[in-house]
Write an enzyme that holds these catalytic residues in place. Structure first.
Site, mmCIF file in Angstrom:
data_model
loop_
_atom_site.group_PDB
_atom_site.id
_atom_site.type_symbol
_atom_site.label_atom_id
_atom_site.label_comp_id
_atom_site.label_asym_id
_atom_site.label_seq_id
_atom_site.Cartn_x
_atom_site.Cartn_y
_atom_site.Cartn_z
ATOM 1 N N HIS A 202 18.413 -38.607 97.441
ATOM 2 C CA HIS A 202 19.247 -38.147 98.750
ATOM 3 C C HIS A 202 19.125 -39.191 99.800
ATOM 4 O O HIS A 202 20.224 -39.215 100.618
ATOM 5 C CB HIS A 202 18.871 -36.593 99.106
ATOM 6 C CG HIS A 202 19.237 -35.542 98.287
ATOM 7 N ND1 HIS A 202 18.681 -34.462 98.279
ATOM 8 C CD2 HIS A 202 20.413 -35.576 97.235
ATOM 9 C CE1 HIS A 202 19.393 -33.537 97.437
ATOM 10 N NE2 HIS A 202 20.484 -34.292 96.583
ATOM 11 N N HIS B 188 28.325 -38.540 89.173
ATOM 12 C CA HIS B 188 27.709 -39.550 89.784
ATOM 13 C C HIS B 188 27.779 -40.901 89.033
ATOM 14 O O HIS B 188 27.789 -42.159 89.698
ATOM 15 C CB HIS B 188 26.214 -39.181 89.630
ATOM 16 C CG HIS B 188 25.712 -38.053 90.717
ATOM 17 N ND1 HIS B 188 25.664 -36.442 90.565
ATOM 18 C CD2 HIS B 188 25.495 -38.509 92.082
ATOM 19 C CE1 HIS B 188 25.238 -36.163 91.496
ATOM 20 N NE2 HIS B 188 25.252 -37.078 92.685
#
Length: 419
Positions: free
Chosen positions: A255, A390
């Site tokens: 993140h 992703h």
């Protein structure tokens, strides 16, 4: 804001690398097509098969719709119907027709299924990309998603998103999460382009100011993930369940990389819109990247980025997740474009070499989604291969400018192509 052409030989400028990224994208897309279910898109196993009892989920349906829309925008045949299928699913079986918003999956097991900001951010992102792709029903879906965000999730007082509610919106979870606000920032960047409304860029900066320029900066630029309703950090959150797939204990280097990239997209978007843009967006992005590389990469003696760290920056869950490395390579490419600094070229190459050696599955298709602490394929946290989003974005981002957002940028590239 300036962007730089590296003085050295960069993979970002190498035609062969650009072709490699494009080819890998086509391979990923071909695998993901099998995820279609009557009521949306489901989770594929490691062989690319749907389970016999496969159920459509809002997260995957929204992510697939967004991803397939970007394929269609590029002019790749065979994806228009899949985008339309996703829009129809999000407008029908996955939507709560009684109370508004979206369920987590079709046919919720009980009538009080909650409404999560995380999922609604992806619905908005999917709708915005489908609008760019000019697909039927997309604008109505987008209008609906914006209304739900404005009505229930966005807190003007907090400058951030509320986390979740019960089905009829009468009860709110006493929790605030960095993860849902991160994906909301991504969605708001897309909404700003599609709606031509800069309020989304104002909101995105307010989120970033709180989560990154405030809390992460005070934690050595390692992202604090969990908060109470008053935005006080919950450092022991999920201590007994450290490998949770969405709310793990401690800090999550992946993140940190994702936020670093989003800060650069936000900076570029605000500059492009002629808005006052703080210099700390780029500075914070660099610090996020640098510190998460320092503490996340090869900290246990083997290559790869660990999933989580404790508050002393020691590895807690040493599994390597594919999405973490996708975001790391994408962040490196964004910082390379923004700064021209050769260190980001080195990291970019290192991450792709690792992905090529360990994650890309040329026999079974797609990517292994998870490696164990010894870099062997595993399924302890995430089973199968359900995620296109992703890896697909990781092969697109190096080929696109920092602004506008991806779907809009792809549309502009398509419009400017020679005839």
């Amino acid at each position: 804001m300036d962007t730089f052409q590296p003085a050295f030989s960069s993979w970002l400028n190498a035609p062969a690398h650009q072709h490699w990224l494009a080819a890998e994208g086509l391979r990923l897309l071909a695998f993901a097509k099998a995820s279609k279910l009557p009521e949306g898109f489901g989770n594929l196993d490691d062989k690319g098969r749907l389970p016999a009892n496969g159920q459509a989920e809002t997260m995957n349906t929204a992510r697939m719709t967004h991803s397939f829309a970007m394929a269609h925008i590029q002019g790749l045949p065979g994806f228009a119907e899949l985008v339309d299928h996703g829009v129809q699913a999000l407008s029908g079986p996955l939507k709560d027709a009684e109370h508004g918003g979206w369920f987590a999956s079709a046919h919720p097991v009980h009538d009080n299924t909650g409404k999560a900001a995380y999922l609604h951010a992806f619905v908005a992102l999917a709708a915005s990309s489908a609008v760019v792709a000019e697909r039927p029903g997309a604008q109505a879906l987008l209008d609906d998603a914006i209304n739900i965000i404005d009505t229930h999730f966005w807190s003007e007082e907090e400058g951030a998103m509320r986390e979740s509610f019960n089905r009829d919106w009468s009860e709110e979870e006493a929790y605030r999460g960095a993860n849902s606000n991160m994906h909301t920032t991504e969605a708001f960047l897309a909404l700003a382009d599609v709606t031509d409304d800069n309020r989304w860029l104002v909101r995105a900066q307010r989120i970033v100011e709180r989560v990154i320029h405030g809390h992460a900066a005070a934690n050595d630029y390692l992202v604090v993930e969990h908060f109470d309703r008053d935005w006080q950090p919950l450092r022991d959150y999920n201590h007994d369940n450290p490998a949770d797939g969405f709310r793990p204990y401690g800090t999550t280097p992946g993140h940190g990389f994702e936020w670093a990239r989003l800060l650069l997209h936000l900076e570029a978007a605000r500059v492009q819109a002629g808005m006052l843009t703080p210099g700390w967006l780029a500075t914070d992005a660099q610090k996020l990247f640098d510190n998460n590389c320092r503490h996340g990469w090869s900290v246990d003696g083997l290559p790869g980025i660990v999933y989580t760290l404790d508050w002393n920056n020691r590895a807690v869950v040493s599994h390597r997740l594919h999405w973490t490395h996708c975001e790391a390579s994408a962040a490196a490419s964004a910082l390379l474009k923004r700064t021209g600094d050769e260190q980001y070229e080195a990291w970019y190459r290192l991450f792709w070499e690792f992905c090529d050696s360990h994650f890309i599955d040329r026999e079974g298709g797609s990517w292994h989604h998870e490696l164990d602490p010894h870099n062997r394929p595993s399924a302890d946290i995430w089973g199968g291969k359900p995620d296109l989003y992703h890896a697909w974005q990781a092969v697109l981002i190096p080929r696109l400018p920092l602004a506008p957002s991806m779907a809009t940028a792809l549309g502009q590239v398509s419009q400017s192509a020679p005839v």
